[in-house]
Each structure stands twice: as structure tokens, then as C-alpha cells.
Design a protein around this motif. Structure first.
Motif, short mmCIF file in Angstrom:
data_model
loop_
_atom_site.label_atom_id
_atom_site.label_comp_id
_atom_site.label_asym_id
_atom_site.label_seq_id
_atom_site.Cartn_x
_atom_site.Cartn_y
_atom_site.Cartn_z
N ASP A 77 0.83 -1.21 0.00
CA ASP A 77 0.00 0.00 0.00
C ASP A 77 0.86 1.26 0.00
N GLU A 78 1.91 1.25 0.80
CA GLU A 78 2.79 2.43 0.87
C GLU A 78 3.58 2.62 -0.44
N ARG A 80 2.61 1.59 -3.38
CA ARG A 80 1.62 2.04 -4.37
C ARG A 80 1.42 3.55 -4.25
N LYS A 81 1.32 4.05 -3.03
CA LYS A 81 1.15 5.50 -2.82
C LYS A 81 2.36 6.27 -3.34
N LEU A 82 3.55 5.72 -3.14
CA LEU A 82 4.77 6.40 -3.56
C LEU A 82 5.01 6.34 -5.07
N ASP A 85 0.44 6.08 -7.31
CA ASP A 85 -0.56 7.14 -7.11
C ASP A 85 -0.20 8.46 -7.81
N THR A 88 -1.04 7.95 -11.41
CA THR A 88 -2.49 7.93 -11.58
C THR A 88 -3.04 9.35 -11.54
N GLN A 89 -2.54 10.16 -10.62
CA GLN A 89 -2.98 11.54 -10.51
C GLN A 89 -2.65 12.33 -11.79
#
Length: 191
Positions: A77-78, A80-82, A85, A88-89
Motif C-alpha cells: 500500500d505504501e 503504491r502510494k509512492l 498514485d 495515476t494523478q
């Protein structure tokens, strides 16, 4: 690890980046290395927390397996955020910009055929709607919507369309609308 290399490739492509296979391999390996390091750190933290709570010096195999899965998920999850994401943004922002610069209504107006299936993107409270209702007072709503859409497309493309009941343009115009009526309706629209 829950993030596949193909997912990373798709994220870069969606964000508008051209990435070679070797660049992708390098970034993926770096991401996987960060994930492994983070997963081990999380496993150690979780294990220490369980040891502190239970007062035992070791955790049993079943608890260790659960902690291992949990630490892997937290790390994924972390990561993926780094890593994903932000891409994706960027993809969302690029799509929004494209949508602003070339909205669906303009795409329909500029196309010779999109009005047949995407007429719902065009305004229905226009002069063309009033004219359609005047020319075909007994027509169903969807037929009138298609007629209005086709008139708007013709108007935008500087083409002639029927403006009165006895226009010579009526037969060809009506044939196009009848053809459009045979096509699939857009979701969420009434007949």
C-alpha cells in the motif's frame, strides 16, 4: 508483492510517459527493492509489538505468517502510494485537461456520426429542439432528441437542414434519424 510490472507500465502510459523496457525494468526493480525493505521493516515492527503485548520472546508460526502477510500488504500500500498514485494523478489531470479542451459535446459536433449514439451530450433546450418539435409534433422524445442533435451537428458543420415542414431536405434528414433510432440507446436515457 501485489504490484505487477504490467501495472506499472500501464500507469506510466496512462500518465503520458514513454518508457523503454529497460527503464521499466530498472524502475520496477527499484520499486521491488523498496517494497522488500519496507516489508521487512514493517514485519519487525509488528513482531516487536506482538512480543511486547504478549510478553513472549518469540511469536508462533501462525502469528508470524499473519504478520508476514500484513507487513507485505502495508508495504504494498505504501509503495503504491509512492510509485503509482502520482502517476495515476497525472493521468487523471491529463484526462481532465483533454476533456476541458475537447469536451464530449464538441467531439459530437465535429463528428459526422457520433450524434447517432452520443446525442445525449448535446443541449436539448435549444432552438433546434423547438424546431424538431414543430416539424415532428407527434414524434417520440428520443426521435426528437436525435433530430435536434443532428440539426446541431449540421449547424456546427455549416450544413443545411430542414427549417420548415415542406423542406426538400426532410426525406434524407428523416432517413438518418430513423437509422439512428435502430442503434443502441445510451445508458440511462429514456426512449
Amino acid at each position: 508483492m501485489l504490484i505487477l510490472k504490467d501495472t506499472m507500465r500501464q500507469a506510466y502510459e496512462a500518465a503520458g510517459y514513454e518508457i523503454t523496457e529497460s527503464q521499466l525494468d530498472e524502475r520496477y526493480e527499484q520499486m521491488m527493492s523498496e517494497w522488500e525493505e519496507l516489508a521487512l521493516t514493517k514485519l519487525s515492527e509488528l513482531t516487536n509489538k506482538v512480543v511486547a503485548q504478549t510478553g513472549r520472546s518469540l511469536v508462533d508460526a501462525m502469528t508470524r505468517d499473519q504478520l508476514l502477510r500484513l507487513s507485505n500488504q502495508i508495504a504494498a500500500d505504501e509503495i503504491r502510494k509512492l510509485w503509482l498514485d502520482p502517476l495515476t494523478q497525472e493521468a487523471i489531470e491529463a484526462e481532465l485537461k483533454e476533456h476541458e479542451e475537447n469536451p464530449p459535446s464538441l467531439q459530437v459536433l465535429n463528428s459526422p456520426d457520433l450524434w447517432m449514439t452520443q446525442w445525449h451530450y448535446l443541449s436539448s433546450d435549444s432552438a433546434t429542439w423547438d424546431l424538431a418539435c414543430e416539424l415532428w409534433p407527434d414524434a417520440p422524445t428520443r426521435w426528437l432528441s436525435l433530430a435536434s442533435a443532428l440539426m446541431q451537428v449540421y449547424e456546427h458543420q455549416y450544413k443545411l437542414y430542414p427549417g420548415y415542414k415542406y423542406s426538400k431536405l426532410l426525406p434524407e434528414f428523416e432517413a438518418k434519424i430513423e437509422h439512428a433510432m435502430t442503434l443502441q440507446k445510451p445508458p440511462g436515457t429514456a426512449a
